[in-house]
Design a protein around this motif. Structure first.
Motif, short mmCIF file in Angstrom:
data_model
loop_
_atom_site.label_atom_id
_atom_site.label_comp_id
_atom_site.label_asym_id
_atom_site.label_seq_id
_atom_site.Cartn_x
_atom_site.Cartn_y
_atom_site.Cartn_z
N PHE A 141 -14.49 -9.55 -11.14
CA PHE A 141 -14.35 -9.41 -9.70
C PHE A 141 -15.77 -9.27 -9.15
N HIS A 142 -16.04 -9.90 -8.02
CA HIS A 142 -17.40 -9.79 -7.48
C HIS A 142 -17.40 -9.84 -5.96
N ILE A 143 -18.50 -9.36 -5.41
CA ILE A 143 -18.77 -9.50 -3.99
C ILE A 143 -20.17 -10.10 -3.87
N VAL A 144 -20.28 -11.13 -3.04
CA VAL A 144 -21.55 -11.80 -2.80
C VAL A 144 -22.05 -11.33 -1.43
N LEU A 145 -23.22 -10.69 -1.42
CA LEU A 145 -23.78 -10.09 -0.22
C LEU A 145 -25.03 -10.86 0.19
N PRO A 146 -25.01 -11.56 1.33
CA PRO A 146 -26.17 -12.34 1.75
C PRO A 146 -27.31 -11.45 2.23
N LEU A 147 -28.53 -11.86 1.95
CA LEU A 147 -29.74 -11.13 2.35
C LEU A 147 -30.66 -12.09 3.08
N SER A 148 -31.40 -11.56 4.06
CA SER A 148 -32.28 -12.41 4.85
C SER A 148 -33.56 -11.67 5.21
N ASP A 149 -34.69 -12.25 4.84
CA ASP A 149 -35.97 -11.64 5.21
C ASP A 149 -36.26 -11.78 6.70
N ASP A 150 -35.84 -12.92 7.31
CA ASP A 150 -36.12 -13.13 8.73
C ASP A 150 -34.94 -12.79 9.63
N GLY A 151 -33.83 -12.34 9.04
CA GLY A 151 -32.66 -11.97 9.83
C GLY A 151 -31.78 -13.14 10.22
N VAL A 152 -32.17 -14.36 9.85
CA VAL A 152 -31.42 -15.55 10.24
C VAL A 152 -31.02 -16.39 9.03
N THR A 153 -32.00 -16.71 8.19
CA THR A 153 -31.77 -17.58 7.03
C THR A 153 -31.42 -16.75 5.80
#
Length: 180
Positions: A141-153
């Motif tokens: 089971f997993h959760i994929v959490l998006p990360l962004s250095d610029d807050g957009v990409t």
């Protein structure tokens, strides 16, 4: 109220203890990872990797993967692999891209879940079968959490993994026997 503040307020109401994201699976570990991600977001749509590590650098580390996102063409490179995950892998994937791993390149569930989180710019929960040699693991089971250095990409994804025990029949035997 700005859209981001409104989004953060909506997120906070869905992050009640035990609620996590809608859908399967409900896992205390995945819900905790989601709650940490929400906290790191603050008023932004997505946190940056330093925002996550500043607050809880080692809390989920054994159960996580960090992958950088290559935009054109889309691909994912393994940056960090937690000790619990590394213990069940047949290969050290650090530095490799998903397109280099035959069972993870498209079309695959792993690729689809990571790409969905990048496209949605939002967390994605999923389940993938486990096909390794560890007899203590029945599924992932997993959760994929998006990360962004610029807050957009979306430039990285943090994947928190909860290992499911193997399914046993009433007599205690596994329903399938692994060869080899």
């Amino acid at each position: 109220m700005s859209d981001l503040l409104h989004l953060a307020a909506l997120r906070d109401t869905t992050a009640l203890p035990g609620s996590g994201l809608p859908g399967y699976p409900q896992s205390a570990l995945l819900n905790q990872a989601y709650a940490l991600w929400l906290t790191a977001c603050g008023t932004r749509e997505m946190p940056a990797w330093p925002d996550v590590t500043e607050r809880h650098p080692d809390l989920l580390h054994p159960q996580t993967l960090l992958l950088s996102v290559q935009q054109e063409p889309l691909d994912f490179r393994y940056e960090l692999i937690g000790s619990r995950i590394q213990a069940i892998l047949n290969t050290d994937y650090t530095g490799m891209t998903l397109s280099q791993v035959p069972h993870q390149r498209p079309p695959s569930l792993v690729w689809d879940h990571l790409a969905a989180a990048v496209d949605a710019r939002a967390p994605i929960k999923g389940v993938v079968p486990y096909v390794g040699r560890s007899r203590d693991v029945g599924g992932i089971f997993h959760i994929v959490l998006p990360l962004s250095d610029d807050g957009v990409t979306v430039d990285r994804v943090l994947v928190c993994v909860d290992l499911a025990p193997p399914i046993r029949l009433q007599d205690g035997t596994p329903p399938f026997t692994q060869l080899g």
